[in-house]
Design a protein around this motif. Sequence first.
Motif, PDB file in Angstrom:
ATOM      1  N   THR A 156       0.866  -1.503   0.026  1.00  0.00           N
ATOM      2  CA  THR A 156       0.557  -0.169   0.251  1.00  0.00           C
ATOM      3  C   THR A 156       0.576   1.076  -0.026  1.00  0.00           C
ATOM      4  O   THR A 156       1.760   1.678   0.853  1.00  0.00           O
ATOM      5  CB  THR A 156      -0.921   0.212   1.441  1.00  0.00           C
ATOM      6  OG1 THR A 156      -1.406  -1.324   1.423  1.00  0.00           O
ATOM      7  CG2 THR A 156      -2.291   1.795   0.857  1.00  0.00           C
ATOM      8  N   TYR A 206      -1.508   0.226  -4.503  1.00  0.00           N
ATOM      9  CA  TYR A 206      -0.865  -1.259  -4.025  1.00  0.00           C
ATOM     10  C   TYR A 206       0.088  -0.502  -5.690  1.00  0.00           C
ATOM     11  O   TYR A 206      -0.244  -0.335  -6.975  1.00  0.00           O
ATOM     12  CB  TYR A 206      -1.324  -2.194  -4.285  1.00  0.00           C
ATOM     13  CG  TYR A 206      -2.986  -2.249  -3.037  1.00  0.00           C
ATOM     14  CD1 TYR A 206      -2.603  -2.211  -1.826  1.00  0.00           C
ATOM     15  CD2 TYR A 206      -3.376  -2.218  -3.498  1.00  0.00           C
ATOM     16  CE1 TYR A 206      -3.481  -2.635  -0.600  1.00  0.00           C
ATOM     17  CE2 TYR A 206      -5.005  -2.043  -2.712  1.00  0.00           C
ATOM     18  CZ  TYR A 206      -4.786  -2.444  -1.427  1.00  0.00           C
ATOM     19  OH  TYR A 206      -6.055  -1.926  -0.455  1.00  0.00           O
ATOM     20  N   LYS A 254      -1.810  -0.774  -8.282  1.00  0.00           N
ATOM     21  CA  LYS A 254      -3.636  -1.578  -8.806  1.00  0.00           C
ATOM     22  C   LYS A 254      -4.396  -0.628  -7.651  1.00  0.00           C
ATOM     23  O   LYS A 254      -4.109  -0.207  -6.434  1.00  0.00           O
ATOM     24  CB  LYS A 254      -3.677  -2.653  -7.843  1.00  0.00           C
ATOM     25  CG  LYS A 254      -5.098  -3.336  -7.969  1.00  0.00           C
ATOM     26  CD  LYS A 254      -5.155  -5.197  -6.609  1.00  0.00           C
ATOM     27  CE  LYS A 254      -4.492  -4.936  -5.785  1.00  0.00           C
ATOM     28  NZ  LYS A 254      -4.179  -6.080  -5.197  1.00  0.00           N
ATOM     29  N   ALA A 302      -7.980   0.100  -6.269  1.00  0.00           N
ATOM     30  CA  ALA A 302      -8.893   0.094  -5.587  1.00  0.00           C
ATOM     31  C   ALA A 302      -9.739   1.466  -5.550  1.00  0.00           C
ATOM     32  O   ALA A 302     -10.149   2.463  -4.636  1.00  0.00           O
ATOM     33  CB  ALA A 302      -8.945  -0.309  -4.318  1.00  0.00           C
ATOM     34  N   ARG A 341     -16.861  -1.896  -4.360  1.00  0.00           N
ATOM     35  CA  ARG A 341     -15.565  -1.983  -4.557  1.00  0.00           C
ATOM     36  C   ARG A 341     -15.010  -2.415  -5.381  1.00  0.00           C
ATOM     37  O   ARG A 341     -15.320  -3.273  -6.226  1.00  0.00           O
ATOM     38  CB  ARG A 341     -14.951  -2.278  -2.827  1.00  0.00           C
ATOM     39  CG  ARG A 341     -13.425  -2.271  -3.448  1.00  0.00           C
ATOM     40  CD  ARG A 341     -12.792  -3.088  -2.038  1.00  0.00           C
ATOM     41  NE  ARG A 341     -10.837  -3.521  -2.349  1.00  0.00           N
ATOM     42  CZ  ARG A 341     -10.642  -3.137  -1.707  1.00  0.00           C
ATOM     43  NH1 ARG A 341     -10.171  -1.952  -0.639  1.00  0.00           N
ATOM     44  NH2 ARG A 341      -8.953  -3.588  -1.764  1.00  0.00           N
ATOM     45  N   CYS A 342     -14.610  -1.576  -6.295  1.00  0.00           N
ATOM     46  CA  CYS A 342     -13.925  -1.933  -7.780  1.00  0.00           C
ATOM     47  C   CYS A 342     -12.475  -1.876  -7.701  1.00  0.00           C
ATOM     48  O   CYS A 342     -11.592  -1.386  -7.061  1.00  0.00           O
ATOM     49  CB  CYS A 342     -13.825  -1.614  -9.191  1.00  0.00           C
ATOM     50  SG  CYS A 342     -16.278  -1.993  -9.362  1.00  0.00           S
ATOM     51  N   GLU A 343     -11.044  -3.198  -8.623  1.00  0.00           N
ATOM     52  CA  GLU A 343      -9.942  -3.100  -8.271  1.00  0.00           C
ATOM     53  C   GLU A 343      -9.316  -3.076  -9.600  1.00  0.00           C
ATOM     54  O   GLU A 343      -9.926  -4.265 -10.669  1.00  0.00           O
ATOM     55  CB  GLU A 343      -9.802  -4.341  -7.831  1.00  0.00           C
ATOM     56  CG  GLU A 343      -9.501  -4.190  -6.177  1.00  0.00           C
ATOM     57  CD  GLU A 343      -8.854  -5.767  -5.341  1.00  0.00           C
ATOM     58  OE1 GLU A 343      -8.262  -6.953  -5.934  1.00  0.00           O
ATOM     59  OE2 GLU A 343      -9.164  -4.914  -4.268  1.00  0.00           O
ATOM     60  N   THR A 344      -8.197  -2.898 -10.238  1.00  0.00           N
ATOM     61  CA  THR A 344      -7.598  -2.389 -11.504  1.00  0.00           C
ATOM     62  C   THR A 344      -6.571  -2.293 -11.887  1.00  0.00           C
ATOM     63  O   THR A 344      -5.674  -1.783 -10.820  1.00  0.00           O
ATOM     64  CB  THR A 344      -8.385  -1.203 -12.413  1.00  0.00           C
ATOM     65  OG1 THR A 344      -8.086  -1.343 -13.848  1.00  0.00           O
ATOM     66  CG2 THR A 344      -8.405  -0.299 -11.982  1.00  0.00           C
TER      67      THR A 344
END
Length: 225
Positions: free
Chosen positions: A73, A147, A156, A158, A166-169
């Motif tokens: 993080t 991250y 990454k 969030a 919550r979405c992550e890519t």
Amino acid sequence: MSVSCLIRARASGNWLCHLSKQNYFSSAYTFCSSSSLLAQSAAYKRTLCSANYATTATTTSTASDNASTNWTTIYRLPLIRLAAGFQRLKIYQGTLTTLAVPAAFGLSQAEHVSPDSVLVISAIGVSGLLTLSLCSLVVRNVIGFIYINEERDKVKFAYVDFWGKRCETVIDIADLDVDWAKVRPTVFNLYQKIRLYGNKAQSFKLLLNHGVIVEPDIFTAIFGE
């Protein structure tokens, strides 16, 4: 007479011996055939089990490779839960309006409330839903966490989507368009936009004034001062 009986007895014995041999060979052939079928079935099962084990092993290996990626993080937004809750308000508003308007109309038909009350409830519900939907566009794609991987070549994000989920890519660092000089300032400098070279339509919002930079050196090396 005795000679004839002996001949007949001998012929009967030869016939019985021949029949016994035939039964023996038939039983032996049946046993061999059954053994062959069992051997083939066992070989097929071993092959099938080997194939299944190979597939399972490959899948487990791939899953372990994805799980083995360690992310550090470098940025977090303490207000991200509040932003997600605000995004979900329009869902509650829409659900309440959908239930309240038919109920008010039914009460109006039963002469328990006036028709003007139905209009007031409908106006409040629809206007509130439109207001929340427009305001949620500002909060859409707000980054809550950033991250970075061990190789320092991917990040990454969030973030919160339009519905408060919550979405992550995962994005290549080389694909980040983080030249702040090219980005037009936002209203009241509330957030800073992050765009992508590969997808001009996709953008994210970074609240620098309200976020916490966990790793300042890494963050500065990626996003600049």
